[in-house]
Scaffold this active site. Sequence first.
Site, PDB file in Angstrom:
ATOM      1  N   ASP B  36       0.810  -1.219   0.000  1.00 36.72           N
ATOM      2  CA  ASP B  36       0.000   0.000   0.000  1.00 36.72           C
ATOM      3  C   ASP B  36       0.845   1.273   0.000  1.00 36.72           C
ATOM      4  O   ASP B  36       0.308   2.377  -0.102  1.00 36.72           O
ATOM      5  CB  ASP B  36      -0.978  -0.010   1.185  1.00 36.72           C
ATOM      6  N   ASP B 290     -13.617  36.589 -32.608  1.00 38.01           N
ATOM      7  CA  ASP B 290     -13.033  35.279 -32.854  1.00 38.01           C
ATOM      8  C   ASP B 290     -13.770  34.191 -32.073  1.00 38.01           C
ATOM      9  O   ASP B 290     -13.746  33.027 -32.438  1.00 38.01           O
ATOM     10  CB  ASP B 290     -11.557  35.328 -32.434  1.00 38.01           C
ATOM     11  N   GLY B 425     -11.568  28.321 -35.450  1.00 37.97           N
ATOM     12  CA  GLY B 425     -12.645  28.813 -36.302  1.00 37.97           C
ATOM     13  C   GLY B 425     -12.411  28.675 -37.797  1.00 37.97           C
ATOM     14  O   GLY B 425     -13.231  28.107 -38.521  1.00 37.97           O
ATOM     15  N   LEU B 426     -11.272  29.153 -38.274  1.00 35.01           N
ATOM     16  CA  LEU B 426     -11.022  29.138 -39.721  1.00 35.01           C
ATOM     17  C   LEU B 426     -11.025  27.693 -40.238  1.00 35.01           C
ATOM     18  O   LEU B 426     -11.641  27.383 -41.249  1.00 35.01           O
ATOM     19  CB  LEU B 426      -9.670  29.802 -40.014  1.00 35.01           C
TER      20      LEU B 426
HETATM   21  S1  SF4 Z   1      -3.462  -6.144  -3.214  1.00 30.86           S
HETATM   22 FE1  SF4 Z   1      -4.662  -4.288  -2.894  1.00 30.86          FE
HETATM   23  S2  SF4 Z   1      -4.719  -4.039  -0.678  1.00 30.86           S
HETATM   24 FE2  SF4 Z   1      -3.061  -5.468  -1.134  1.00 30.86          FE
HETATM   25  S3  SF4 Z   1      -1.239  -4.222  -1.262  1.00 30.86           S
HETATM   26 FE3  SF4 Z   1      -2.031  -4.423  -3.331  1.00 30.86          FE
HETATM   27  S4  SF4 Z   1      -3.333  -2.629  -3.549  1.00 30.86           S
HETATM   28 FE4  SF4 Z   1      -2.980  -2.870  -1.377  1.00 30.86          FE
END
Ligand code: SF4
Lengths: 418, 531
Positions: B36, B290, B425-426
Amino acid sequence: MSGSTLLKETGPREVFCGLTSIVWLHRRMPDAFFLVVGSRTCAHLIQSAAGVMIFAEPRFGTAILEERDLAGLADAHEELDRVVKNLLKRRPEIRTLFLVGSCPSEVIKIDLSRAAERLNSQFNGQVTVLNYSGSGIETTFTQGEDGALKALVPLLPSSKEEQLLLVGTLANPVEDRLKTIFKRLGIQKIESFPPRQSTQLPSIGPGTKVLLVQPYLTDTARELKNRGAEILQAPFPLGIDGSRLWIEAAANAFKVNQSLVESTLSPLILRAKKALKPYAEKLSGKKLFLLPESQLEIPLARFLNNECGMELIEVGVPYLNREMMQSELELLPDSTRIVEGQHVEKQLDRVRDSNPDLVVCGMGLANPLEAEGISTKWSIEMVFSPIHGIDQASDLAELFARPLHRHNILNPKTLETA
Amino acid sequence: MELTLWTYEGPPHIGAMRIASSMKGVHYVLHAPQGDTYADLLFTMIERRGTRPPVTYTTFQARDLGGDTAELVKGHIHEAVERFKPEALLVGESCTAELIQDQPGSLAKGLGLDLPIVGLELPAYSKKENWGAAETLYQLVRGLLKDIPQETLKQSKTSWKDEGRRPRVNLLGPSLLGFRCRDDVLEIQKILGEHGIDINVIAPLGASPADITRLPKADVNICLYPEIAESTCIWLERNFNIPFTKTIPIGVKATHEFLDELHELLGLELSSSINQNNQSKLPWYSKSVDSNYLTGKRVFIFGDGTHVLAAARIAKEELGFEVVGMGTYSREMARKVRSAAKEHEIEALITNDYLEVEEAIKESAPELVLGTQMERHSAKRLGIPCAVISTPMHVQDVPARYSPQMGWEGANVIFDDWVHPLMMGLEEHLIGMFRHDFEFTDGHQSHLGHLGGHSSTNEVSSQNAPIQELSNKIDSQKALHWTKEGESELAKIPFFVRGKVRRNTEIYAREAGCTEINGETLLDAKAHFAK
Ligand code: SF4
Ligand code: SF4
């Protein structure tokens, strides 16, 4: 074993989970889809890693668990069936569907392998459903690929035919190049695994000799062996020496005439040495510190030391399979400090204390270290770059020379201060 | 389970990380599995920060689950406090840790540490990132201020006058991983300075716990990002009697209204020495000839509540677009977005389902999508120009140059960024007139500097694939047949409005009861829908 010092460390880690492997696997096999069964965190991880690319057709997604699923109010398997059906309706061209396990799905023990079996029989023929774990609690970064390939092994057709199988993700041009070289050695049949299409799986059996391209395929190698294949012992094909020994391992197994090997490889080696020289000069004598990330650290350290003259301060690995690393460890200089596992804070203290010229680390640490005045090479580039083989040695060295070179461009030393 | 290809928000602990990382002197111990820590990259790569986020993750692995994970948490709390010596500590869980229920918040409070500790309860399976950020900021502010005697600090509307000082305000809401917060703060701070209004505290971005304790010293709170700071503003109003602004200064008109509202709350006269009308260049750029071709451009708007509300107003009232679709993923803002949509005579789309948003874009066949990073995917698929107005974003939306969305300069940035993806635009005229060019082909936008867009070439060769799909769907309700001549009349319609014309013609044909569509039907339909 060689004279390296093997240490273990525990504590906070700063690594990716195996889900991240999806970021390159979805390109290698564009007919496959990766469905993570997990939380919003897992969904967020993959999209943060890959979402900078703009997809007309996403090739991965997440079945996000909801409170109803946790409370057991919804039958996980019915839910999964529903999600998979919806997905396949939108994307009928998908041929292989990987159900990828995550920390949440593993902690609450959803049996994804059973789900894969069931879905397989439901969609018989249209799509193959497989399962592997990419969870952080079980897998680190590249280990996700090990899981995915291992899941594919039972699907490989059986054959006794003599063949060479290259196992592990390779960049397409590198794959072609290596095959060309093996053909020159007279090896007739060369296949790679994973293939470019998930449905075109190579066969396997007693005639198969396996060369591992990547160092992180412990489980896959074991499964291949169980199917009768022979796993060749060799260092990994990084740099000139590693690649030469790796190619020679196959040549020996196929009893290729030594002089043919010599005459095929020596021009390549000669040219590669020439190309490597300017980078090796830049890198020579520089102090290198590698943090754990992908298990590529040991072969990289071996190449950067032996062929580029870098001095190794510490080689961190997330996981060390001694048996598979044996040939690599023998090539490392004596007393190399190898650390398996991590305590990221203490390791950073060592980084700062040792005053390295280059630190190979993850992107969570790269910019902060740069801001402290320490040059870095972010490590995941190595799994996204064509680095394997004799011809790629200079490109591989260039990856490490580049940050140093850049540092010099941006901070030119004037004559006064030099 | 919910199938999610792209998620508009991260899990709530990312919101908490945004608060911790935005601030100084706050550390966050997060009980989370190995892996994580990817969240660090959001700060080091997307926000390009040169420091690590002040977050200690416990990074447990499978083998730890057999052991004492609670001890693991305690160890990390001790280490973190020891090493980083924060002024205040946040303690919480990620989604996986929530499942194993170690109660890290209460564990931390039981360790006898001598610093304020805020235990965070962020339900990862029902709430999301912005909620997590809002809750964390609220809990932190509450935790740090609850012991401050309210009486001594009670402000009245005119206390700044009584004290003979300039009025001062807090800027609440700006955070890392927010949309252009860095420059919005600078712009608003500058504008307030010009009006003689001082800044008391900016939070969470750049604030320390000590700064938080000074929050009650402000005369007014400016709620710049309600998704993050509304709950905190309400709490400060209730407990310290500090009123807060409700207008978000994105767009020229909104900035004017914001200044009016703020002056009213402060009991301050609007300075007549500042020429209010020439502050931003957007009004003149938009008025200049414009910009004539921008009139009635069909635009679809999606993002967080705040940016969508602001964008819809700018699109209609300041740029002369027609808003043909709008929606938000911020459920907390659903009511406001619904009522704003009513003013555009459309129904708001409240969803976090990326596929639903894509479907709605397809249905309304806009010429421009103003959305998030996710809408860039759908827009690519559908071949529609797109600009990003809200998070989720990626690294290109944290630019080096000054790029506010708020205030006068923000409106300048908005004018440039929203108009840029449209065909100039043009070129639009010439492609409408001559369709056989070998370089300037249908759907090509030469100012974007490439040879025909990928999407545009697809679009031409596959004959409006996505729109074709859509009409197939309608077709299935009742068979409609486009004659060859009808198709070629349709091909004459300029690229970006072609989807709309096809749809209208089919609706018209169905209403008129004809099953075959030829060139005349198309022209009839055009006349029918002409306003
Ligand atoms: S599987 Fe999901 S919860 Fe587990 S480390 Fe990877 S992202 Fe995080
Ligand atoms: S390639 Fe060009 S036309 Fe296509 S989406 Fe990108 S900018 Fe637009």
